[in-house]
Write a protein that holds these residues in place. Structure first.
Motif, short mmCIF file in Angstrom:
data_model
loop_
_atom_site.label_atom_id
_atom_site.label_comp_id
_atom_site.label_asym_id
_atom_site.label_seq_id
_atom_site.Cartn_x
_atom_site.Cartn_y
_atom_site.Cartn_z
N GLU A 48 0.82 -1.21 0.00
CA GLU A 48 0.00 0.00 0.00
C GLU A 48 0.85 1.26 0.00
N GLY A 87 -0.31 5.33 2.76
CA GLY A 87 -1.17 4.30 2.19
C GLY A 87 -2.65 4.61 2.28
N LYS A 91 -6.07 0.07 -0.84
CA LYS A 91 -6.26 -1.25 -0.25
C LYS A 91 -5.58 -2.25 -1.17
N ILE A 101 -4.67 -4.23 -6.28
CA ILE A 101 -4.69 -2.95 -5.57
C ILE A 101 -5.92 -2.15 -5.96
#
Length: 171
Positions: A48, A87, A91, A101
């Motif tokens: 992330e 981040g 996710k 992602i």
């Protein structure tokens, strides 16, 4: 002539020394080099953060995350030991060899969103694959808002310096 396999006793009764294998190989490892023995596990937060840094390199992104996640993120940043904002809005699902992602963006007004999404996707895939060795199977992008030029900048307030034992005042 009698051939002596591996550690079988030599004709004199003493075991012979093991025959050396290829350089870097040892007994039961299948001849793999030392750098390939074992596993490397990557935490979700690692992927992330790399994806977040890669996304921020693309011009036209105002912020990562939805408005709600940015609000909670600002509060979480103030808590000692809270998750880093790098981040935020990202996710990742991480397997042994692959990752997927999802990223939420706020874009600047006037950018061509499909082109921006292509650049973000390419940058994230390049950075994550290069630094982690994982295959990125997909990067899903959700554009949650457009930042308009006349909208006020939401800046995080300066935190007051507190003396020892003094507690911050909640608003």
């Amino acid at each position: 002539m009698h051939k002596n396999p591996g550690n079988a006793p030599a004709p004199g009764g003493a075991p012979s020394a093991p025959k050396p294998g290829p350089a870097g190989a040892a007994g039961g490892d299948g001849g793999r080099p030392a750098g390939e023995r074992g596993r490397t596990a990557l935490a979700v937060g690692v992927v992330e953060k790399i994806a977040g840094m890669a996304a921020r390199e693309v011009s036209g992104i105002h912020a990562l995350g939805s408005g709600l996640s940015r609000t909670f993120g600002a509060m979480r940043d103030r808590v000692p030991g809270g998750k880093s904002s790098i981040g935020r809005g990202i996710k990742a699902e991480v397997g042994e060899k692959q990752t997927a992602i999802d990223i939420a963006l706020v874009v600047e007004y006037g950018v061509v969103i499909p082109e921006l999404a292509r650049q973000v996707r390419e940058n994230i895939i390049d950075a994550v694959e290069r630094t982690t060795g994982l295959e990125v199977v997909e990067v899903n992008i959700a554009v949650n808002d457009v930042h308009l030029p006349d909208e006020p900048e939401v800046e995080e307030e300066e935190e007051p310096v507190l003396s020892a034992g003094q507690r911050p005042r909640l608003k």
